[in-house]
Design a protein around this motif. Structure first.
Motif, PDB file in Angstrom:
ATOM      1  N   UNK A  85      37.224  36.872  31.487  1.00 50.13           N
ATOM      2  CA  UNK A  85      37.989  35.652  32.137  1.00 50.13           C
ATOM      3  C   UNK A  85      39.265  35.619  32.613  1.00 50.13           C
ATOM      4  N   UNK A  86      40.047  36.312  31.900  1.00 46.91           N
ATOM      5  CA  UNK A  86      41.528  36.607  32.070  1.00 46.91           C
ATOM      6  C   UNK A  86      41.809  37.743  32.939  1.00 46.91           C
ATOM      7  N   UNK A  87      40.822  38.486  33.605  1.00 47.69           N
ATOM      8  CA  UNK A  87      41.063  39.721  34.523  1.00 47.69           C
ATOM      9  C   UNK A  87      41.655  39.157  35.550  1.00 47.69           C
ATOM     10  N   UNK A  88      43.079  39.832  36.109  1.00 49.36           N
ATOM     11  CA  UNK A  88      43.438  40.039  37.477  1.00 49.36           C
ATOM     12  C   UNK A  88      43.987  41.244  37.803  1.00 49.36           C
ATOM     13  N   UNK A  89      44.057  41.643  38.980  1.00 47.72           N
ATOM     14  CA  UNK A  89      44.795  42.894  39.523  1.00 47.72           C
ATOM     15  C   UNK A  89      46.195  42.812  39.417  1.00 47.72           C
ATOM     16  N   UNK A  90      47.069  43.672  38.948  1.00 47.17           N
ATOM     17  CA  UNK A  90      48.558  43.685  39.045  1.00 47.17           C
ATOM     18  C   UNK A  90      49.071  43.806  40.506  1.00 47.17           C
ATOM     19  N   UNK A  91      48.148  44.559  41.430  1.00 50.14           N
ATOM     20  CA  UNK A  91      48.468  44.914  42.752  1.00 50.14           C
ATOM     21  C   UNK A  91      47.211  44.474  43.452  1.00 50.14           C
ATOM     22  N   UNK A  92      47.057  44.507  44.963  1.00 46.74           N
ATOM     23  CA  UNK A  92      45.994  44.671  45.776  1.00 46.74           C
ATOM     24  C   UNK A  92      45.108  45.764  45.469  1.00 46.74           C
ATOM     25  N   UNK A  93      43.696  45.637  45.025  1.00 47.70           N
ATOM     26  CA  UNK A  93      42.926  46.679  44.886  1.00 47.70           C
ATOM     27  C   UNK A  93      42.789  47.571  45.936  1.00 47.70           C
ATOM     28  N   UNK A  94      42.423  48.864  45.713  1.00 47.44           N
ATOM     29  CA  UNK A  94      42.123  49.818  46.756  1.00 47.44           C
ATOM     30  C   UNK A  94      40.680  50.653  46.312  1.00 47.44           C
ATOM     31  N   UNK A  95      40.285  51.567  47.316  1.00 52.73           N
ATOM     32  CA  UNK A  95      39.308  52.420  46.939  1.00 52.73           C
ATOM     33  C   UNK A  95      39.703  53.361  46.087  1.00 52.73           C
ATOM     34  N   UNK A  96      38.759  53.454  45.005  1.00 51.27           N
ATOM     35  CA  UNK A  96      38.819  54.611  43.983  1.00 51.27           C
ATOM     36  C   UNK A  96      39.840  54.220  42.710  1.00 51.27           C
ATOM     37  N   UNK A  97      40.071  52.754  42.781  1.00 52.96           N
ATOM     38  CA  UNK A  97      40.957  52.301  41.869  1.00 52.96           C
ATOM     39  C   UNK A  97      40.027  51.969  40.537  1.00 52.96           C
ATOM     40  N   UNK A  98      40.558  52.457  39.482  1.00 57.46           N
ATOM     41  CA  UNK A  98      39.919  52.436  38.151  1.00 57.46           C
ATOM     42  C   UNK A  98      40.147  51.036  37.669  1.00 57.46           C
ATOM     43  N   UNK A  99      39.121  50.287  37.020  1.00 52.26           N
ATOM     44  CA  UNK A  99      39.344  49.234  36.362  1.00 52.26           C
ATOM     45  C   UNK A  99      39.036  49.178  34.913  1.00 52.26           C
ATOM     46  N   UNK A 100      39.525  49.037  34.072  1.00 50.72           N
ATOM     47  CA  UNK A 100      39.575  49.444  32.614  1.00 50.72           C
ATOM     48  C   UNK A 100      39.472  47.917  31.827  1.00 50.72           C
ATOM     49  N   UNK A 101      38.561  46.825  32.269  1.00 49.93           N
ATOM     50  CA  UNK A 101      38.461  45.714  32.004  1.00 49.93           C
ATOM     51  C   UNK A 101      37.551  45.807  30.974  1.00 49.93           C
ATOM     52  N   UNK A 102      37.338  45.147  29.675  1.00 50.29           N
ATOM     53  CA  UNK A 102      36.380  45.379  28.561  1.00 50.29           C
ATOM     54  C   UNK A 102      35.079  44.931  28.852  1.00 50.29           C
ATOM     55  N   UNK A 103      34.905  44.000  29.705  1.00 53.70           N
ATOM     56  CA  UNK A 103      33.561  43.547  30.344  1.00 53.70           C
ATOM     57  C   UNK A 103      32.941  44.704  30.922  1.00 53.70           C
ATOM     58  N   UNK A 104      33.673  45.396  32.012  1.00 52.51           N
ATOM     59  CA  UNK A 104      33.246  46.182  32.703  1.00 52.51           C
ATOM     60  C   UNK A 104      33.083  47.539  32.140  1.00 52.51           C
ATOM     61  N   UNK A 105      33.723  47.809  31.145  1.00 56.97           N
ATOM     62  CA  UNK A 105      33.962  49.049  30.219  1.00 56.97           C
ATOM     63  C   UNK A 105      32.485  48.941  29.295  1.00 56.97           C
ATOM     64  N   UNK A 106      32.239  47.918  29.054  1.00 56.62           N
ATOM     65  CA  UNK A 106      31.031  47.771  28.175  1.00 56.62           C
ATOM     66  C   UNK A 106      29.766  47.980  29.113  1.00 56.62           C
ATOM     67  N   UNK A 107      29.797  47.358  30.196  1.00 56.72           N
ATOM     68  CA  UNK A 107      28.665  47.561  31.133  1.00 56.72           C
ATOM     69  C   UNK A 107      28.321  48.820  31.528  1.00 56.72           C
ATOM     70  N   UNK A 108      29.511  49.677  31.969  1.00 55.97           N
ATOM     71  CA  UNK A 108      29.382  51.072  32.528  1.00 55.97           C
ATOM     72  C   UNK A 108      29.460  52.082  31.489  1.00 55.97           C
ATOM     73  N   UNK A 109      29.996  51.732  30.568  1.00 54.84           N
ATOM     74  CA  UNK A 109      30.198  52.857  29.303  1.00 54.84           C
ATOM     75  C   UNK A 109      31.608  53.649  29.535  1.00 54.84           C
ATOM     76  N   UNK A 110      32.353  53.139  30.529  1.00 54.52           N
ATOM     77  CA  UNK A 110      33.667  53.725  30.980  1.00 54.52           C
ATOM     78  C   UNK A 110      34.326  53.110  31.943  1.00 54.52           C
ATOM     79  N   UNK A 111      35.380  53.445  32.481  1.00 54.58           N
ATOM     80  CA  UNK A 111      36.078  52.304  33.599  1.00 54.58           C
ATOM     81  C   UNK A 111      35.153  52.522  34.877  1.00 54.58           C
TER      82      UNK A 111
END
Length: 89
Positions: free
Chosen positions: A21-47
């Motif tokens: 819920x509190x996720x936000x990007x610090x800068x504009x996202x780009x292709x190949x950017x890794x996202x280490x959000x806990x919800x997404x890490x739980x879903x994918x098993x990693x970033x």
């Protein structure tokens, strides 16, 4: 002031996925950017890694909406066993 809104989609299935819920990007996202959000890490098993970004319409709140297509990434781990040095998420 309207800002940016992000919607995440699984690159393989097209299913919408959700970050914390509190996720936000610090800068504009780009292709190949890794996202280490806990919800997404739980879903994918990693970033999660950004594969594609599409600009959508302006949403009801007046924010420009971006559709971000993500997938799991491969991480290099430090392990004594060579078979466990990489983890595919």
């Amino acid at each position: 002031m309207p800002g940016l809104a992000y919607r995440f989609f699984d690159n393989n299935t097209g299913e919408e996925v959700f970050a914390s819920d509190d996720f936000d990007f610090a800068a504009m996202p780009t292709v190949n950017h890794l996202i280490r959000d806990p919800e997404l890490v739980a879903r994918y098993g990693g970033p999660a890694v950004i594969n594609r970004i599409e600009q959508g319409e302006v949403n009801t709140a007046g924010a420009v909406e971006y559709h971000i297509f993500i997938d799991g990434s491969e991480e290099r781990l430090n392990s004594q066993d060579i078979d466990e040095n990489y983890r595919r998420s």
